[in-house]
Scaffold this active site. Sequence first.
Site, PDB file in Angstrom:
ATOM      1  CB  ILE A   1     -57.525 -43.961  72.279  1.00 37.89           C
ATOM      2  CG1 ILE A   1     -58.741 -43.035  72.348  1.00 37.89           C
ATOM      3  CG2 ILE A   1     -57.559 -45.012  73.365  1.00 37.89           C
ATOM      4  CD1 ILE A   1     -60.063 -43.758  72.157  1.00 37.89           C
ATOM      5  N   GLY A   2     -56.006 -40.984  71.234  1.00 39.11           N
ATOM      6  CA  GLY A   2     -55.875 -40.142  70.051  1.00 39.11           C
ATOM      7  C   GLY A   2     -55.768 -38.686  70.419  1.00 39.11           C
TER       8      GLY A   2
ATOM      9  N   GLY B   1     -55.710 -34.507  68.355  1.00 37.91           N
ATOM     10  CA  GLY B   1     -55.881 -33.750  67.125  1.00 37.91           C
ATOM     11  C   GLY B   1     -55.738 -32.269  67.398  1.00 37.91           C
TER      12      GLY B   1
ATOM     13  CB  SER C   1     -60.189 -29.423  68.540  1.00 36.53           C
ATOM     14  OG  SER C   1     -60.640 -30.730  68.272  1.00 36.53           O
ATOM     15  N   GLY C   2     -57.814 -31.100  70.589  1.00 39.20           N
ATOM     16  CA  GLY C   2     -57.716 -31.726  71.892  1.00 39.20           C
ATOM     17  C   GLY C   2     -57.315 -33.178  71.833  1.00 39.20           C
ATOM     18  CE  LYS C   3     -52.557 -34.244  74.971  1.00 37.45           C
ATOM     19  NZ  LYS C   3     -51.608 -34.473  76.108  1.00 37.45           N
ATOM     20  CB  VAL C   4     -59.886 -38.868  71.821  1.00 35.08           C
ATOM     21  CG1 VAL C   4     -61.049 -39.836  72.036  1.00 35.08           C
ATOM     22  CG2 VAL C   4     -60.313 -37.727  70.913  1.00 35.08           C
TER      23      VAL C   4
ATOM     24  CE  LYS D   1     -62.880 -33.019  69.769  1.00 32.61           C
ATOM     25  NZ  LYS D   1     -63.651 -32.730  68.533  1.00 32.61           N
TER      26      LYS D   1
ATOM     27  CG  ASP E   1     -63.245 -31.782  59.131  1.00 30.15           C
ATOM     28  OD1 ASP E   1     -62.635 -31.943  58.052  1.00 30.15           O
ATOM     29  OD2 ASP E   1     -62.699 -31.877  60.244  1.00 30.15           O
TER      30      ASP E   1
END
Length: 1017
Positions: A688-689, A691, A693-696, A711, A821
Amino acid sequence: MSQLCLYFVFLLFISISLKVTSQDINAERDVLLDLKRQLGNPPSIQSWTSSSSPCDWPEINCTANSVTEVHLADKNITVPIPPTICGLKNLTLLDLAYNYIPGEFPPLYNCSKLQTLDLSQNYFVGSIPDQIDRLSTLVYLDVGANNFSGNIPPSIGRLSNLQTLYMYQNLFNGTFPKEIGNLSNLEVLGMAYNEFSPVRIPQGFGQLRKLRYLWMTRTNLIGQIPESFNNLSSLQHLDLSGNNLEGPIPGRLFSLNLTHVYLYHNKLSGEIPRPVEALNLVEIDLSMNTLTGSIPEEFGKLQYLDFLNLFSNRLTGGLPASIGFLPALRDFRVFRNNLTGVLPPEFGLHSKLEGFEVSQNQFSGQLPENLCAGGVLQGVVAHTNNLSGEVPKSLGNCRTLRTFQLHNNRFSGEIPQGLWTTFNLSTLMLSNNSFSGELPSELALNMSRVEISDNKFSGEIPATVASWTNLVVFQASNNLFSGRIPKEITALSSLTTLLLNGNDFSGELPSEIISWRQLTTLDLSNNKLSGEIPAAVGSLPNLLNLDLSENQFSGEIPLGIGNLRLTSLNLSSNKLVGRIPSQFDNLAYENSFLNNADLCADDPILRLSDCNSELHESKGLSSRHISIILPFVILFSLAILVLSFFIVQDYRRKKRRQYLATWKLTSFQRLDFTEGKILSGLTNDNLIGSGGSGKVYRIIINPSNEYVAVKKIWNTKKLDYKLEKEFLAEVEILSSIRHSNIVKLLCCISSEDSKLLVYEYMENHSLDRWLHRNKKSSVSGSGSVYQTVLDWPTRLRIAVGAAQGLCYMHHECPTPIIHRDVKSSNILLDSEFKAKIADFGLAKMLTRHAGSHTMSVVAGSFGYFAPEYAYTTKVNAKVDVYSFGVVLLELVTGREANNIDQNMNLVEWAWHHFSEDKPITEILDPELRESSYLEDMIMVYKIGIMCTRASPSTRPSMKEVLHALRSCCPEDGQGAKKKITDIDMAPLLGSVTGTYLSSYKNSKKGFEEDDSVIFDV
């Protein structure tokens, strides 16, 4: 001759006096002009010139041609106050409130006649000096809403003339002295919103016999209310809310001439003492305690009682009938107790009742007939009791009613016709009763929520349903409705929730449902609907939950449904045929297609036949009446399939055991799943996403269709040191904190080459998807298009929720946390759009009392950086305040943090607009400009401006920001009244000038000095 001599002597005396007075006023003018120079010649006092008398200046008051009062409130002063101001020898009043004055308590000890000193709403730091008693003539002292810390010195008890002492909303973290009880002339004491060390109320406070106003909300009080409070014979306003007080309320307390009593959010125990002669009481608030026993009968003697608030306790017994006779009672709130008996029938007959909240008790009998007799009733909240009978017909004529909640009772009969259409009603919640009758042809224009599930309503949905234009939630499950679902219902373009399951609807589902673009939940299960599922279902951009099970739908599943980001799907027990959309071909949807014999899938993991097998081809052809496959072919195919199945399963079991052995699970919550369940869900279909630092992934964990978000930090055997640090930081922080506005970390799963963090799943994803959906959807190519416009109340709740999470991190954690952040994509939203702070990979814990932490690299996201963060590596809580201010500007303007133009980001653009004194409405989100909440939107815009100031020391703390945001809400989220007089947040929201805009262009200068201002959280 003697008379003539006397006359000349008199003239000489007058001449000398005038000369002396002239010399004095000239000297005072020199003092004030020097003060103006040392303050940096602020434009706000340009009228101070050498050619005029100080007594003619607007900010100066004179007595006998001598300066006695200096009024410099809200003059945009940004530098310390020099001690030379005490050159005004007759100065009695100095007002410096609502400025931005830094530094420690000003050295004013030579102001020997000073009686009034107002330092409130500034940026003073440090402690209150021990020599405060040198200001011995003080009558009024206000240091509220600053950054003072440490202890309040005992010497303050030697200010014997003091009548008013305000010290609210600072950073005091030590103690306050019992010597305050020596201030025999004190009338007003305000020390609220300070995190003192746990402290009991000193017995000596009972000596303050002139005290009229005592305000100590959230000051970490413990123990019991002292018996000495019985001596406070002048007390009119008592607020001890939000503490940890325990024990009974002193019995004689109610004999005082109180006009306000606030004791909510404590831990008081014991019975409420019976009031003796407290006939002047106007407001009683004892809510959110652990009070036991019954409500005293003597409450009925309080003839001036306007507000009675006893909710969230452990009170038992019935309501005294005498309360119903009170002539001034306006609000009555006793919800969340264990009260029994009947509701006094006299309620509303003798007073202009506005609010009546008795929910979550054990009341029985009928609802009082005369609740709206006064003609001003706005709310009836009586859900979750044992009430019965019919709804009083008089409530059908109550035009002021806004909310009516009777769900979870035993009511019966028909709803008064007028109640459906009463002008102001927006919420009607009647579920889980035995109401009968049919739906009305008309509905109140403002009605946005109708919940009538689990009743005995019958008939058809009227074609006039198209006129219910403002309806957002319609829940009518488990009734006796029948007939077709009219196509007119598709005109309700604001619907987000439609539940019609458990009825007797038949016919086809209207194909025009494309207009339901805001719909998130559609449940039509357990009816007799037939025909094909409309292809338009696959075009509903915000649909999250779809249940069409237990019907007679036929044909194929529309392929577009596969493009939806559904969190739950159930098409079981229908007559569907053909191939399921490939996106559902995984274990997350293993229970979504049961009892549809002619459905198939490409992945044999699901309990469906294989679309590529001859067996399914035969079933597909048979269902289309083309041919019949010979029985021996079926048997042969079955044998091959069974044999292949066992071979593959045996291979998979061996590989699975080897795979699981390499993983280690560390849980932080009670879990109802295993690491195997998580690992099997790490497929592209569940992605579903992604970034930096990795995938979700979104993974289903149980048959109840509950999900978690996973994550995956990296997917390479080469160890990445930076990502390892991010992983450890996130685990360290999230595993140690608990807050409803911070995403919950359930466990972590690690191996040599991968790190997994398992969180609670947030159904509505991140805030930035909702705010910036159109831009993202045009480039993402995904099927999830966020077309729903978040209304302002939802945006404001999101802002408050996120602020609560950050305030907890900065001010309430044992070890304060800076996120580093904060941005809209790291603010996640659950199914009710409750905001939670996420992604702590960049966060750093700060030890208490430490200075700025120095980071080895600058981290975060462009557009959200605080200016000082880009040019230094020093970090304090103000970087989060700045970033949160950017989020507030996103909420108000609808614009992205960086997507303005090539020269300005969102902050610079907002400040530039503000400095040019253009109408603020021009900058607001065009989709909300016609809203009725413009005043609150402008308020939040100004808060965002304050948060994004260039200088860290001039930004508010998250505690101040949260309080200001809550002031925009009618309630604080817990049902407590908004007390406007408590804290005036004007300086936070007040005027700013274009001078701050220029500081952005020179933001490389001066930040080393600003960085030294660290909030001691």
